[in-house]
Design a protein around this motif. Structure first.
Motif, PDB file in Angstrom:
ATOM      1  N   ILE A   1       9.592   1.551 -11.298  1.00 25.98           N
ATOM      2  CA  ILE A   1       8.796   2.491 -12.157  1.00 25.98           C
ATOM      3  C   ILE A   1       8.517   1.679 -13.376  1.00 25.98           C
ATOM      4  O   ILE A   1       6.932   1.297 -14.117  1.00 25.98           O
ATOM      5  CB  ILE A   1       8.587   3.565 -11.952  1.00 25.98           C
TER       6      ILE A   1
ATOM      7  N   ALA B   1       6.988  -2.120 -13.162  1.00 26.76           N
ATOM      8  CA  ALA B   1       5.150  -2.044 -12.318  1.00 26.76           C
ATOM      9  C   ALA B   1       4.809  -1.481 -13.523  1.00 26.76           C
ATOM     10  O   ALA B   1       3.534  -1.845 -13.713  1.00 26.76           O
ATOM     11  CB  ALA B   1       5.630  -0.821 -11.167  1.00 26.76           C
ATOM     12  N   ARG B   2       5.489  -0.808 -14.564  1.00 31.73           N
ATOM     13  CA  ARG B   2       4.026  -0.500 -15.769  1.00 31.73           C
ATOM     14  C   ARG B   2       3.260  -1.473 -16.421  1.00 31.73           C
ATOM     15  O   ARG B   2       2.764  -1.625 -17.300  1.00 31.73           O
ATOM     16  CB  ARG B   2       4.587   1.414 -16.563  1.00 31.73           C
TER      17      ARG B   2
ATOM     18  N   ARG C   1      -0.572  -5.492  -9.808  1.00 28.57           N
ATOM     19  CA  ARG C   1       0.215  -4.539  -8.950  1.00 28.57           C
ATOM     20  C   ARG C   1      -0.801  -3.756  -8.169  1.00 28.57           C
ATOM     21  O   ARG C   1       0.108  -3.979  -7.129  1.00 28.57           O
ATOM     22  CB  ARG C   1       0.254  -2.726  -9.763  1.00 28.57           C
TER      23      ARG C   1
ATOM     24  N   LYS D   1       3.221   0.714  -5.942  1.00 32.69           N
ATOM     25  CA  LYS D   1       2.518   2.021  -7.303  1.00 32.69           C
ATOM     26  C   LYS D   1       2.776   2.559  -8.258  1.00 32.69           C
ATOM     27  O   LYS D   1       4.206   2.227  -7.854  1.00 32.69           O
ATOM     28  CB  LYS D   1       1.923   3.395  -5.432  1.00 32.69           C
ATOM     29  N   LEU D   2       2.588   3.217  -8.804  1.00 32.07           N
ATOM     30  CA  LEU D   2       3.203   3.770 -10.324  1.00 32.07           C
ATOM     31  C   LEU D   2       3.287   5.286  -9.635  1.00 32.07           C
ATOM     32  O   LEU D   2       3.262   6.451 -10.337  1.00 32.07           O
ATOM     33  CB  LEU D   2       2.526   4.000 -11.519  1.00 32.07           C
TER      34      LEU D   2
END
Length: 531
Positions: free
Chosen positions: A247, A250-251, A258, A264-265
């Protein structure tokens, strides 16, 4: 040109640790030995070595692919990657670009023996990473089982007491005085006023209540998560329920990237049985209030209650109370009426187990018993007496605690908004706050103050009025309408199910079902509606 690469695993290590400067210092010294005076470009990352797509590493490889890099220097192979396959991929890519890869703490030559040694160090690094994860997880689970808190808890309504990690959980995670009042208000608005997550989010935003992260706007999904979370009623906080790996990385990716990759977060739920454990904290909401909120929430869909919801067709929806635990009664598959607390765990994740022993009863039998009581009120003229008795009982024990707590929270919020308004106004008057941002901020605060004061005025009026007066009850006015009473008496025995449902929902405030034998008829006590 020489490329230097260094890596640590977290942002905190990069910000306050000493590893990155020491890695770069050793790499610079090696670069000075290999090619003095050659330009040096440095790249760093603060991400786990398990992740291949690190911003710093990808930027370094992009430069290497241009074919102008002579040396790629890194402290150790485990700084390059913690995955054997990733290490070999990066090593081959650098070699194909014509650069030589150099490790300060490991002499690896471009020979079969050197590549074997690289594979061995990669496998060892991967094994070491797996052991670190295992030891960390085992340590956290052990601390949870010992009653401690392994990491910071960010849960609306509670605050994490810093410097108290070695104390019991109920001393580390404690209710936040202000936030807990708003949590209680959310549940009251849902259970007593019938508001859904969207309406509650709009009210909180209008009142200027900040979120856990200090944002001004509330989202209905945030409110729904709070209302569906059983920790507020049970105090049982389950840790380690979700997998958050990846996570943080990914942010940092651009939103377009993305979306392109379908990332997905959101953390993934772990399989049952893989949670770390449960800690006990202080509950904020009474169990009865939480259960009533769950029943209201169950009737909401996106955009409100569905028009074809079968519960709209049932006679006693929302009226029943358990004679044992005082919980809500609910229709089960449209065939039985049961205590909701016994079945809550089947349709609310994490709901606490119930000790209630109220047996289920056939829907038709319970509806018939309630209808017979309503029928006797009209046929024997007992409705007025029942209404007076119910009013006397309510006046003897008025429930105003919830409104008083909400009013106290409103007053604190009003005071905080006025102080913020005064502070911004003073800075604006002194020329320290530009008009293009100060004026919108003052307008926003004025609107929030208006909403807060309006809600406070409404609560003060309701508290001043006290319990309902008989003459203010809508049912009392109907009882004084002789024509209406005669019409009801004349049609009681000819009403269909829909007509009976409408009359019961109009007349009955609640009914209580008490336990009886499996083959015995239900025992119910019916009370008239006051408001």
């Amino acid at each position: 040109m020489i490329v230097l690469y260094a890596r640590v695993s977290t942002e905190d290590q990069a910000r306050s640790g000493y590893s990155l400067p020491e890695q770069l210092r050793a790499c610079r010294a090696r670069a000075a030995e290999l090619a003095p005076g050659t330009p040096v470009v440095e790249f760093t990352d603060d991400l786990s070595g398990e992740i291949l797509e690190r911003p710093g590493l990808q930027a370094a490889l992009d430069l290497v692919r241009q074919g102008q890099v002579q040396y790629f220097i890194c402290l150790h192979p485990d700084r390059l990657a913690r995955n054997l396959v990733h290490q070999l991929l990066i090593y081959d890519e650098i070699r194909r670009a014509g650069a030589e890869i150099v490790f300060v703490q490991a002499a690896i030559e471009d020979t079969p023996e050197g590549r074997l040694f690289l594979s061995m160090t990669g496998a060892i690094a991967e094994y070491e990473k797996a052991k670190i994860i295992e030891r960390t997880r085992r340590g956290m689970i052990g601390k949870v089982r010992a009653g401690g808190v392994p990491h910071i808890i960010r849960l609306y309504g509670y605050k994490f007491v810093k410097g108290a990690k070695h104390r019991p959980a109920n001393e580390v995670v404690v209710p936040d005085e202000t936030e807990s009042r708003w949590v209680l208000s959310m549940f009251r608005w849902c259970a007593e006023e019938g508001l859904g997550p969207q309406a509650i989010a709009e009210r909180l935003t209008q009142l200027g209540v900040p979120t856990k992260r200090g944002k001004e706007a509330w989202h209905h999904t945030t409110v729904r998560r709070i209302l569906r979370n059983p920790v507020y009623a049970t105090g049982r906080l389950v840790l380690g329920k979700r997998d958050h790996r990846g996570i943080a990385v990914a942010r940092r990716l651009p939103k377009e990237e993305r979306l392109k990759r379908g990332i997905k977060l959101t953390a993934r739920p772990k399989p049952a049985g893989q949670e770390w454990g449960t800690i006990q904290v202080q509950p904020i909401v009474p169990m009865d209030l939480w259960q009533r909120a769950q029943e209201v929430l169950a009737g909401f869909r996106i955009g409100g209650r569905a028009e074809n919801d079968p519960r709209r067709r049932y006679m006693l929806t929302g009226l029943g109370r358990c004679g044992i635990c005082r919980g809500r009664l609910m229709y089960l598959s449209g065939r039985q009426i049961v205590c909701a607390s016994r079945y809550m765990r089947h349709w609310v994740a994490g709901a606490p187990p119930s000790d209630c022993t109220l047996p289920a009863k056939p829907r038709e039998a319970v509806e018939a018993a309630v209808w017979e009581q309503v029928r006797s009120w009209f046929q024997e003229g007992l409705l007025r007496e029942a209404l007076e008795q119910e009013l006397a009982a309510m006046a003897a024990a008025p429930d105003q605690t919830g409104m008083e707590q909400e009013l106290e929270a409103l007053e604190e919020q009003i005071q905080a908004k006025r102080e913020e308004q005064e502070r911004i106004g003073l800075l604006f008057a002194r020329g320290l706050w530009p008009a293009d941002t100060a004026l919108p901020a003052l307008e926003r605060i004025a609107n929030e103050l208006k909403a807060l004061e309006s809600r406070s005025k409404e609560l003060r009026r309701r508290l001043a009025e006290g319990p309902p007066v008989l003459e203010q009850s809508p049912l009392w006015h109907l009882l004084n309408d002789r024509e209406w009473l005669e019409q009801v008496r004349a049609t009681l025995d000819h009403l269909d199910y829909a007509g009976r449902t409408e009359l019961v929902q109009m007349i009955v405030g609640r009914y209580v079902m008490y336990p009886t034998g499996r083959k015995q008829p239900p025992k119910v006590e019916v009370f008239p509606r006051l408001q």
